[in-house]
Write a protein that holds these residues in place. Structure first.
Motif, PDB file in Angstrom:
ATOM      1  N   ILE A 147       9.048  12.704 -18.250  1.00 20.35           N
ATOM      2  CA  ILE A 147       8.490  11.485 -17.992  1.00 20.35           C
ATOM      3  C   ILE A 147       9.645  10.326 -18.159  1.00 20.35           C
ATOM      4  O   ILE A 147       9.793   9.423 -17.179  1.00 20.35           O
ATOM      5  N   PRO A 148      10.324  10.189 -19.527  1.00 24.22           N
ATOM      6  CA  PRO A 148      11.233   9.125 -19.327  1.00 24.22           C
ATOM      7  C   PRO A 148      12.461   9.303 -18.487  1.00 24.22           C
ATOM      8  O   PRO A 148      13.070   8.130 -17.780  1.00 24.22           O
ATOM      9  N   GLU A 149      12.851  10.482 -17.909  1.00 15.98           N
ATOM     10  CA  GLU A 149      13.734  10.579 -17.065  1.00 15.98           C
ATOM     11  C   GLU A 149      13.389  10.176 -15.604  1.00 15.98           C
ATOM     12  O   GLU A 149      14.121   9.422 -14.882  1.00 15.98           O
ATOM     13  N   THR A 150      12.148  10.118 -15.467  1.00 15.14           N
ATOM     14  CA  THR A 150      11.637   9.445 -14.059  1.00 15.14           C
ATOM     15  C   THR A 150      11.416   8.038 -14.041  1.00 15.14           C
ATOM     16  O   THR A 150      11.972   7.257 -13.208  1.00 15.14           O
ATOM     17  N   MET A 151      11.275   7.510 -15.440  1.00 12.79           N
ATOM     18  CA  MET A 151      11.264   6.153 -15.719  1.00 12.79           C
ATOM     19  C   MET A 151      12.498   5.673 -15.540  1.00 12.79           C
ATOM     20  O   MET A 151      12.565   4.627 -15.075  1.00 12.79           O
ATOM     21  N   ARG A 152      13.406   6.418 -15.987  1.00 12.77           N
ATOM     22  CA  ARG A 152      14.897   5.736 -15.867  1.00 12.77           C
ATOM     23  C   ARG A 152      15.467   5.683 -14.356  1.00 12.77           C
ATOM     24  O   ARG A 152      16.330   4.821 -13.896  1.00 12.77           O
ATOM     25  N   LEU A 153      14.891   6.489 -13.390  1.00 15.09           N
ATOM     26  CA  LEU A 153      15.095   6.668 -11.948  1.00 15.09           C
ATOM     27  C   LEU A 153      14.578   5.328 -11.571  1.00 15.09           C
ATOM     28  O   LEU A 153      15.272   4.477 -10.664  1.00 15.09           O
ATOM     29  N   VAL A 154      13.252   5.018 -11.905  1.00 10.96           N
ATOM     30  CA  VAL A 154      12.870   3.901 -11.360  1.00 10.96           C
ATOM     31  C   VAL A 154      13.307   2.747 -11.757  1.00 10.96           C
ATOM     32  O   VAL A 154      13.665   1.673 -11.206  1.00 10.96           O
ATOM     33  N   ASN A 157       0.792  -1.207   0.001  1.00 14.52           N
ATOM     34  CA  ASN A 157      -0.140   0.028   0.066  1.00 14.52           C
ATOM     35  C   ASN A 157       0.878   1.272  -0.096  1.00 14.52           C
ATOM     36  O   ASN A 157       0.325   2.270   0.188  1.00 14.52           O
ATOM     37  N   VAL A 158       2.026   1.294  -0.239  1.00 16.53           N
ATOM     38  CA  VAL A 158       2.866   2.469  -0.351  1.00 16.53           C
ATOM     39  C   VAL A 158       3.106   2.697  -1.487  1.00 16.53           C
ATOM     40  O   VAL A 158       3.821   2.229  -2.489  1.00 16.53           O
ATOM     41  N   VAL A 159       2.935   4.335  -1.881  1.00 12.42           N
ATOM     42  CA  VAL A 159       3.084   4.569  -3.331  1.00 12.42           C
ATOM     43  C   VAL A 159       3.782   5.900  -3.335  1.00 12.42           C
ATOM     44  O   VAL A 159       3.434   7.127  -2.676  1.00 12.42           O
ATOM     45  N   SER A 160       4.720   5.932  -4.282  1.00 12.77           N
ATOM     46  CA  SER A 160       5.436   7.262  -4.221  1.00 12.77           C
ATOM     47  C   SER A 160       5.204   8.064  -5.473  1.00 12.77           C
ATOM     48  O   SER A 160       5.136   7.498  -6.471  1.00 12.77           O
ATOM     49  N   VAL A 161       4.784   9.271  -5.184  1.00 13.68           N
ATOM     50  CA  VAL A 161       4.151  10.191  -6.057  1.00 13.68           C
ATOM     51  C   VAL A 161       5.592  10.821  -6.681  1.00 13.68           C
ATOM     52  O   VAL A 161       6.099  11.736  -6.069  1.00 13.68           O
ATOM     53  N   MET A 162       5.649  10.518  -8.033  1.00 17.23           N
ATOM     54  CA  MET A 162       6.893  10.883  -8.532  1.00 17.23           C
ATOM     55  C   MET A 162       7.004  11.595  -9.977  1.00 17.23           C
ATOM     56  O   MET A 162       6.046  11.681 -10.653  1.00 17.23           O
ATOM     57  N   MET A 163       7.842  12.503 -10.138  1.00 19.69           N
ATOM     58  CA  MET A 163       8.039  13.005 -11.438  1.00 19.69           C
ATOM     59  C   MET A 163       9.631  13.971 -11.063  1.00 19.69           C
ATOM     60  O   MET A 163       9.522  14.750 -10.286  1.00 19.69           O
ATOM     61  N   ARG A 164      10.643  13.791 -12.073  1.00 21.00           N
ATOM     62  CA  ARG A 164      11.956  14.608 -11.933  1.00 21.00           C
ATOM     63  C   ARG A 164      11.927  15.776 -12.570  1.00 21.00           C
ATOM     64  O   ARG A 164      12.312  16.327 -13.504  1.00 21.00           O
ATOM     65  N   LYS A 165      10.794  16.740 -12.034  1.00 24.52           N
ATOM     66  CA  LYS A 165      10.469  17.979 -12.463  1.00 24.52           C
ATOM     67  C   LYS A 165       9.987  18.754 -11.446  1.00 24.52           C
ATOM     68  O   LYS A 165       8.749  18.312 -10.862  1.00 24.52           O
ATOM     69  N   GLY A 166      10.185  20.195 -11.220  1.00 20.57           N
ATOM     70  CA  GLY A 166       9.525  20.876 -10.172  1.00 20.57           C
ATOM     71  C   GLY A 166       8.371  21.442 -10.710  1.00 20.57           C
ATOM     72  O   GLY A 166       8.068  21.619 -11.935  1.00 20.57           O
ATOM     73  N   GLY A 167       7.315  21.525  -9.840  1.00 21.74           N
ATOM     74  CA  GLY A 167       6.014  22.109 -10.229  1.00 21.74           C
ATOM     75  C   GLY A 167       5.230  21.216 -11.224  1.00 21.74           C
ATOM     76  O   GLY A 167       4.176  21.749 -11.864  1.00 21.74           O
ATOM     77  N   ALA A 168       5.343  19.893 -11.161  1.00 24.17           N
ATOM     78  CA  ALA A 168       4.580  18.827 -11.772  1.00 24.17           C
ATOM     79  C   ALA A 168       3.406  18.549 -11.341  1.00 24.17           C
ATOM     80  O   ALA A 168       2.555  18.074 -12.192  1.00 24.17           O
ATOM     81  N   GLY A 169       3.224  18.735  -9.878  1.00 24.77           N
ATOM     82  CA  GLY A 169       1.841  18.384  -9.519  1.00 24.77           C
ATOM     83  C   GLY A 169       1.998  17.296  -8.417  1.00 24.77           C
ATOM     84  O   GLY A 169       0.997  16.888  -8.247  1.00 24.77           O
ATOM     85  N   LYS A 170       3.290  17.128  -8.013  1.00 29.17           N
ATOM     86  CA  LYS A 170       3.402  16.050  -7.197  1.00 29.17           C
ATOM     87  C   LYS A 170       2.543  16.187  -5.595  1.00 29.17           C
ATOM     88  O   LYS A 170       1.706  15.277  -5.352  1.00 29.17           O
TER      89      LYS A 170
END
Length: 342
Positions: free
Chosen positions: A202-209, A3-16
């Motif tokens: 988006i692809p930058e965040t996927m690379r991190l995952v 049940n642990v979800v990390s809300v992610m995006m490698r950009k400021g102001g993306a809406g996390k």
């Protein structure tokens, strides 16, 4: 239940932080208990919940120097400890004025989905000092948040994560903080704006995952989906960019694996108003001036919340979905409710 979800995006102001707060609002009104872990040095999630970390002056142990320390335990102390189950000790139960729900109102007016049943909100806050913390981390230190949250403090005990229906980690842009957050989660939920820099992230965040899976030995994290934030359907560029992203996913282009959920958080001033007032968007459902945009935003958040519950396998997901459809008057239901039921 994972049940642990990390809300992610490698950009400021993306809406996390926005998505974290919207999901918290929706889930709590559905009667579920939500823990928010603020892993952003800006502390926006905590501020939005009405519990910004305050600094207080303390005297140094020697000399006449005055130091500053936070007025509460924060995620910094949790990570520095790294002890199994210690996250429990830092949780603040949110009862700030803005987040006190009117339990006598119907759901479509900002009340609970089930009469009289409002869930709890817990917070492990953050503040600016978190930004400097990763400088001293060794490879094993990236496990610290996971240990404190996912493991019980004592043999046979209950892990902190199991005391909550959903745990949401609001992440930062910084890579190291993103890795620490992802290591403690079972799922990543992406969110970004439908503009060029937002889509490029988006692809930058996927690379991190993928890096967390391959090089930080956490192949148990899955990307549950991607949500668009501050979306305006009348903007040609926004429509084109979202279509390009969908095509990249369909074509299985590298690093475009995130399933795109059919939900767009509308660009609406009621969202920023809720941040300014440290209150949920549902608090505006009772006002005539803001009711219509608030209803649209709330229904999107509720649909995302239900999709999230389905994904993690929450036992009440189906029951809550049926109650949700019945809770909104037919003449106020937007097309997102059809998407949410599908």
């Amino acid at each position: 239940m994972k049940n642990v979800v990390s809300v992610m995006m490698r950009k400021g102001g993306a809406g996390k932080s926005t998505l974290t707060l919207l999901l918290t609002d929706a889930l709590v009104r559905m009667g579920l208990n939500v823990l928010v872990i603020d892993m952003d040095p800006q502390g926006n999630a905590g501020t939005g919940l009405g519990r910004k970390v305050q600094m207080r002056a303390v005297e140094a142990r020697i000399g006449k120097t005055t130091l500053e320390e936070p007025d509460v335990l924060t995620v910094i102390e949790v990570i520095q400890s790294g002890e199994d189950g210690v996250a429990d000790e830092a949780v603040l139960l949110i009862d700030t004025p803005g987040w006190q729900y009117p339990i006598d109102l119907p759901f479509h007016r900002g009340g609970p989905l089930s009469a009289g049943k409002i869930g709890r909100v817990g917070l492990i806050p953050s503040y600016s000092a978190l930004e400097d913390l990763p400088a001293s981390w060794k490879p094993t230190d990236f496990e610290r948040l996971a240990h404190t949250l996912l493991l019980p403090a004592e043999r046979g005990g209950i892990a902190p994560s199991h005391r909550w229906d959903v745990v949401l980690i609001d992440t930062a842009i910084a890579r190291a903080l993103g890795v620490q957050s992802a290591k403690a989660a079972f799922y990543a939920l992406f969110v970004t704006n439908a503009e060029k820099f937002g889509v490029d992230a988006i692809p930058e965040t996927m690379r991190l995952v993928e890096d967390v899976r391959d090089h930080y030995y956490h192949d148990g994290i899955d990307v549950m989906g991607l949500v668009w934030n501050a979306y305006s359907p009348n903007q040609i560029t926004a429509r084109a960019l979202t279509m390009d992203a969908a095509q990249a996913h369909t074509a299985k282009q590298k690093h475009w694996d995130a399933p795109i959920w059919p939900f767009e958080i509308p660009k609406a001033t009621v969202v920023s108003d809720s941040h300014d007032m440290a209150a949920p968007v549902s608090a505006f459902l009772g006002t005539s001036e803001k009711r219509k945009p608030a209803a649209k935003v709330c229904q999107v958040a509720e649909a995302i919340a239900l999709r999230l519950l389905d994904t993690i396998g929450h036992p009440l997901a189906g029951e809550l979905r049926e109650a949700w459809v019945q809770a909104w008057p037919e003449n106020e239901q937007t097309n997102v409710m059809t998407k949410g039921v599908a």
